[in-house]
Design a protein around this motif. Structure first.
Motif, PDB file in Angstrom:
ATOM      1  N   LEU A 151       9.638  -5.971  -5.743  1.00  0.00           N
ATOM      2  CA  LEU A 151       9.250  -4.875  -5.238  1.00  0.00           C
ATOM      3  C   LEU A 151      11.038  -4.137  -5.954  1.00  0.00           C
ATOM      4  O   LEU A 151      11.965  -4.941  -5.555  1.00  0.00           O
ATOM      5  CB  LEU A 151       9.166  -4.492  -4.195  1.00  0.00           C
ATOM      6  CG  LEU A 151       8.745  -2.567  -3.695  1.00  0.00           C
ATOM      7  CD1 LEU A 151       7.958  -1.922  -4.728  1.00  0.00           C
ATOM      8  CD2 LEU A 151       8.747  -2.468  -2.134  1.00  0.00           C
ATOM      9  N   SER A 167      11.522   1.889  -5.106  1.00  0.00           N
ATOM     10  CA  SER A 167      10.681   3.375  -3.864  1.00  0.00           C
ATOM     11  C   SER A 167      10.674   5.152  -4.009  1.00  0.00           C
ATOM     12  O   SER A 167      12.172   4.455  -3.559  1.00  0.00           O
ATOM     13  CB  SER A 167      10.296   2.431  -2.737  1.00  0.00           C
ATOM     14  OG  SER A 167       9.221   3.560  -1.957  1.00  0.00           O
ATOM     15  N   ARG A 187      -2.804   9.223  -5.697  1.00  0.00           N
ATOM     16  CA  ARG A 187      -2.229   9.733  -4.624  1.00  0.00           C
ATOM     17  C   ARG A 187      -3.045   9.875  -3.048  1.00  0.00           C
ATOM     18  O   ARG A 187      -2.875  11.101  -2.387  1.00  0.00           O
ATOM     19  CB  ARG A 187      -1.461  10.384  -4.626  1.00  0.00           C
ATOM     20  CG  ARG A 187       0.110   9.775  -5.398  1.00  0.00           C
ATOM     21  CD  ARG A 187       1.037  11.123  -5.656  1.00  0.00           C
ATOM     22  NE  ARG A 187       1.052  11.977  -6.326  1.00  0.00           N
ATOM     23  CZ  ARG A 187       1.573  13.118  -6.384  1.00  0.00           C
ATOM     24  NH1 ARG A 187       2.207  13.870  -5.346  1.00  0.00           N
ATOM     25  NH2 ARG A 187       1.381  14.296  -6.744  1.00  0.00           N
ATOM     26  N   ALA A 199       2.763   2.034  -8.804  1.00  0.00           N
ATOM     27  CA  ALA A 199       1.099   2.337  -7.693  1.00  0.00           C
ATOM     28  C   ALA A 199       1.877   2.724  -6.213  1.00  0.00           C
ATOM     29  O   ALA A 199       3.132   3.344  -6.850  1.00  0.00           O
ATOM     30  CB  ALA A 199       0.678   0.431  -7.473  1.00  0.00           C
ATOM     31  N   PHE A 200       1.267   3.453  -5.739  1.00  0.00           N
ATOM     32  CA  PHE A 200       1.445   4.557  -4.727  1.00  0.00           C
ATOM     33  C   PHE A 200       1.132   3.586  -3.485  1.00  0.00           C
ATOM     34  O   PHE A 200       0.233   3.673  -3.449  1.00  0.00           O
ATOM     35  CB  PHE A 200       1.190   5.960  -5.070  1.00  0.00           C
ATOM     36  CG  PHE A 200       1.521   6.844  -3.706  1.00  0.00           C
ATOM     37  CD1 PHE A 200       2.131   7.526  -4.177  1.00  0.00           C
ATOM     38  CD2 PHE A 200       0.321   6.992  -3.024  1.00  0.00           C
ATOM     39  CE1 PHE A 200       2.792   8.266  -3.022  1.00  0.00           C
ATOM     40  CE2 PHE A 200       0.788   8.323  -2.102  1.00  0.00           C
ATOM     41  CZ  PHE A 200       2.218   8.716  -2.294  1.00  0.00           C
ATOM     42  N   ASN A 201       2.446   3.793  -2.314  1.00  0.00           N
ATOM     43  CA  ASN A 201       1.818   2.856  -1.485  1.00  0.00           C
ATOM     44  C   ASN A 201       1.796   4.656  -0.255  1.00  0.00           C
ATOM     45  O   ASN A 201       2.485   5.287  -0.062  1.00  0.00           O
ATOM     46  CB  ASN A 201       2.983   2.312  -0.895  1.00  0.00           C
ATOM     47  CG  ASN A 201       2.635   1.436   0.354  1.00  0.00           C
ATOM     48  OD1 ASN A 201       2.710   2.283   1.454  1.00  0.00           O
ATOM     49  ND2 ASN A 201       4.270   0.449   0.554  1.00  0.00           N
ATOM     50  N   GLU A 253       0.764   3.685   2.966  1.00  0.00           N
ATOM     51  CA  GLU A 253       1.837   3.995   4.258  1.00  0.00           C
ATOM     52  C   GLU A 253       2.504   4.691   4.146  1.00  0.00           C
ATOM     53  O   GLU A 253       3.178   5.482   5.223  1.00  0.00           O
ATOM     54  CB  GLU A 253       1.407   2.032   4.676  1.00  0.00           C
ATOM     55  CG  GLU A 253       0.424   1.556   4.665  1.00  0.00           C
ATOM     56  CD  GLU A 253       0.297  -0.234   5.705  1.00  0.00           C
ATOM     57  OE1 GLU A 253       1.655  -0.394   5.708  1.00  0.00           O
ATOM     58  OE2 GLU A 253      -0.665  -0.503   5.720  1.00  0.00           O
ATOM     59  N   THR A 254       3.749   4.478   2.767  1.00  0.00           N
ATOM     60  CA  THR A 254       5.352   4.790   2.915  1.00  0.00           C
ATOM     61  C   THR A 254       4.757   6.266   2.567  1.00  0.00           C
ATOM     62  O   THR A 254       6.738   6.287   2.222  1.00  0.00           O
ATOM     63  CB  THR A 254       6.501   3.562   1.941  1.00  0.00           C
ATOM     64  OG1 THR A 254       5.627   4.149   1.126  1.00  0.00           O
ATOM     65  CG2 THR A 254       6.179   2.522   2.632  1.00  0.00           C
ATOM     66  N   ARG A 255       3.992   6.678   1.376  1.00  0.00           N
ATOM     67  CA  ARG A 255       3.843   7.829   0.814  1.00  0.00           C
ATOM     68  C   ARG A 255       4.967   7.521  -0.053  1.00  0.00           C
ATOM     69  O   ARG A 255       5.691   8.927  -0.063  1.00  0.00           O
ATOM     70  CB  ARG A 255       3.871   9.197   1.743  1.00  0.00           C
ATOM     71  CG  ARG A 255       2.877   9.343   2.622  1.00  0.00           C
ATOM     72  CD  ARG A 255       1.468   8.898   2.257  1.00  0.00           C
ATOM     73  NE  ARG A 255       0.896  10.497   1.231  1.00  0.00           N
ATOM     74  CZ  ARG A 255       0.112   9.482   0.932  1.00  0.00           C
ATOM     75  NH1 ARG A 255      -1.176   9.218   0.917  1.00  0.00           N
ATOM     76  NH2 ARG A 255      -0.594  11.055   0.144  1.00  0.00           N
ATOM     77  N   GLU A 309       5.977   3.222  -5.964  1.00  0.00           N
ATOM     78  CA  GLU A 309       6.217   1.690  -5.831  1.00  0.00           C
ATOM     79  C   GLU A 309       6.335   1.103  -7.546  1.00  0.00           C
ATOM     80  O   GLU A 309       5.110   1.434  -8.206  1.00  0.00           O
ATOM     81  CB  GLU A 309       6.256   1.460  -5.016  1.00  0.00           C
ATOM     82  CG  GLU A 309       6.455   1.295  -3.704  1.00  0.00           C
ATOM     83  CD  GLU A 309       5.795   1.067  -2.665  1.00  0.00           C
ATOM     84  OE1 GLU A 309       6.373   0.742  -1.692  1.00  0.00           O
ATOM     85  OE2 GLU A 309       5.064  -0.134  -3.077  1.00  0.00           O
ATOM     86  N   ARG A 359       7.192  -2.835  -9.248  1.00  0.00           N
ATOM     87  CA  ARG A 359       7.395  -4.698  -9.258  1.00  0.00           C
ATOM     88  C   ARG A 359       7.523  -3.976 -10.427  1.00  0.00           C
ATOM     89  O   ARG A 359       6.782  -4.311 -11.445  1.00  0.00           O
ATOM     90  CB  ARG A 359       6.564  -5.212  -8.481  1.00  0.00           C
ATOM     91  CG  ARG A 359       5.779  -4.515  -7.141  1.00  0.00           C
ATOM     92  CD  ARG A 359       5.046  -5.120  -6.424  1.00  0.00           C
ATOM     93  NE  ARG A 359       3.840  -4.779  -5.329  1.00  0.00           N
ATOM     94  CZ  ARG A 359       5.044  -5.257  -4.267  1.00  0.00           C
ATOM     95  NH1 ARG A 359       6.043  -6.779  -4.133  1.00  0.00           N
ATOM     96  NH2 ARG A 359       4.933  -5.315  -2.955  1.00  0.00           N
TER      97      ARG A 359
END
Length: 400
Positions: free
Chosen positions: A61, A64, A210, A239-241, A243-245, A248, A250
């Motif tokens: 990663l 972000s 999202r 990709a969209f995380n 949890e952290t909104r 991101e 890699r």
């Protein structure tokens, strides 16, 4: 070119972009990205790009971007200022063709132009400032530049895109923009600015899931959209995380510190890259030639498919060749396809050798449009030659 931009030619240093990059990076630091292992730089041949601030390993990663910096349909949805303004304009008497135009894309274009030209200052000002002032898509080519693409399917495609955009703009100007010039001032909502915003959308927006309840949504992703393109086995790109909104990315390969970082844009053909992103990729393993085929029924209609030698022929092309052979049993399906490919190759007014000479003439001029046009027609002929050769020797299976 515009005074405050760089053409991106290989011998240019792009000094005038340095202050814009510095202000944009300050903006990113101000908003405290959870992770950022990228440095924005002026890179010859790319105008701008990103380099790694430390050694990156495949799968690591490295960036972000929080949701508060993203620009998507939530900026123009119910409850937003723009939505309220449009609701006051569009009513039951508005032509249906205009109402249908007001989708996520056109509303985002309006949002971008309002923010870019805001007299009160935009939250994303530093982002708009670092964006290109013009684009190298064929929809922006002059007629002389389009002539360099003679025989390419890109010429009629570019003209269709240009006409479609003009019709869209004329309808919106007549029924939306002119109804509220305080919200849609002429300076910000001219045809040239609408074309600029549309090209920005085509070349920058990423379809990002999202969790909005509508699947993937068109999203501008500051900084991530400055990573330049290379073909890759990794198709994830971003990709969209939840949890952290945050959006991101890699690394899809090892990249040493200080070296430019690349990501795939979806492994597309050069036709798509030039028409929508404004560049041509050398040695594109996914390249193919968009080619029109006459309807086997003989009704004058045509179909267009992408044909290349690096991958299997599209099933539609195989169906076409078999259908043509059914009409004329004396000619095998493969021969029908070969005839169409040879016919197309003969339509180009120059040879690959002449293209190489022309490329050496236009590259020093600093005109990306000319460079990409000559490269594109050369790639198309190379694809045709290679496909013909592989069909002739049987290494590319057709449909017999």
């Amino acid at each position: 070119r515009a005074e405050d931009t760089c053409s991106g030619s290989e011998d240019e240093t792009c000094v005038s972009d340095a202050s814009k990059i510095a202000r944009f990076e300050e903006w990113l630091q101000k908003h405290e990205l959870p992770l950022n292992l990228l440095k924005i730089e002026s890179i010859p041949g790319f105008r701008m790009g990103t380099t790694a601030t430390e050694n990156l390993k495949e799968g690591q990663l490295y960036i972000s971007v929080p949701e508060k910096l993203l620009i998507g349909p939530e900026r123009v949805g119910p409850g937003t200022k723009l939505h309220k303004k449009l609701s006051a304009i569009v009513n039951s008497s508005t032509p249906q063709e205009v109402a249908r135009l007001l989708d996520d894309r056109t509303k985002l274009l309006m949002f971008v132009l309002r923010e870019k030209h805001s007299t009160k200052g935009s939250f994303w000002k530093e982002y708009w400032d670092v964006m290109p002032a013009t684009f190298s898509s064929p929809t922006f080519f002059s007629e002389d530049e389009l002539k360099e693409l003679q025989a390419s399917e890109l010429v009629p495609a570019a003209r269709r895109e240009r006409q479609k955009l003009r019709q869209e703009y004329d309808l919106l100007r007549a029924h939306v923009f002119s109804a509220d010039r305080k919200t849609f001032p002429k300076r910000a909502f001219s045809l040239s600015e609408w074309r600029w915003a549309s090209a920005l959308y085509d070349s920058r927006v990423i379809q990002l899931n999202r969790n909005t309840g509508r699947g993937n949504t068109p999203t501008f992703t500051p900084l991530i959209d400055m990573v330049n393109c290379i073909e890759s086995h990794d198709r994830s790109f971003i990709a969209f995380n939840f949890e952290t909104r945050a959006a991101e990315m890699r690394a899809d390969r090892d990249t040493p510190k200080g070296v430019q970082v690349f990501e795939t844009y979806g492994n597309k053909s050069n036709y798509e890259y030039l028409l929508y992103n404004g560049f041509v990729m050398d040695d594109n393993p996914n390249d193919c030639l968009y080619l029109s085929f006459p309807n086997p029924k003989g009704d004058g209609r045509e179909m267009s498919f992408c044909v290349g030698s690096a991958q299997a022929l599209p099933k539609q092309v195989k169906y076409w060749a078999r259908a043509m052979s059914d009409r004329d049993l004396r000619v095998a399906p493969t021969e029908h396809l070969l005839r169409r490919l040879r016919e197309k190759l003969a339509q180009y007014p120059t040879s690959i050798e002449e293209d190489r000479q022309r490329l050496s003439e236009v590259q020093p001029l600093g005109n990306d449009n000319l460079v990409f046009a000559v490269k594109m027609r050369m790639h198309e002929k190379q694809t045709l030659r290679s496909t013909i050769a592989k069909l002739e020797d049987g290494t590319l299976a057709c449909c017999d």
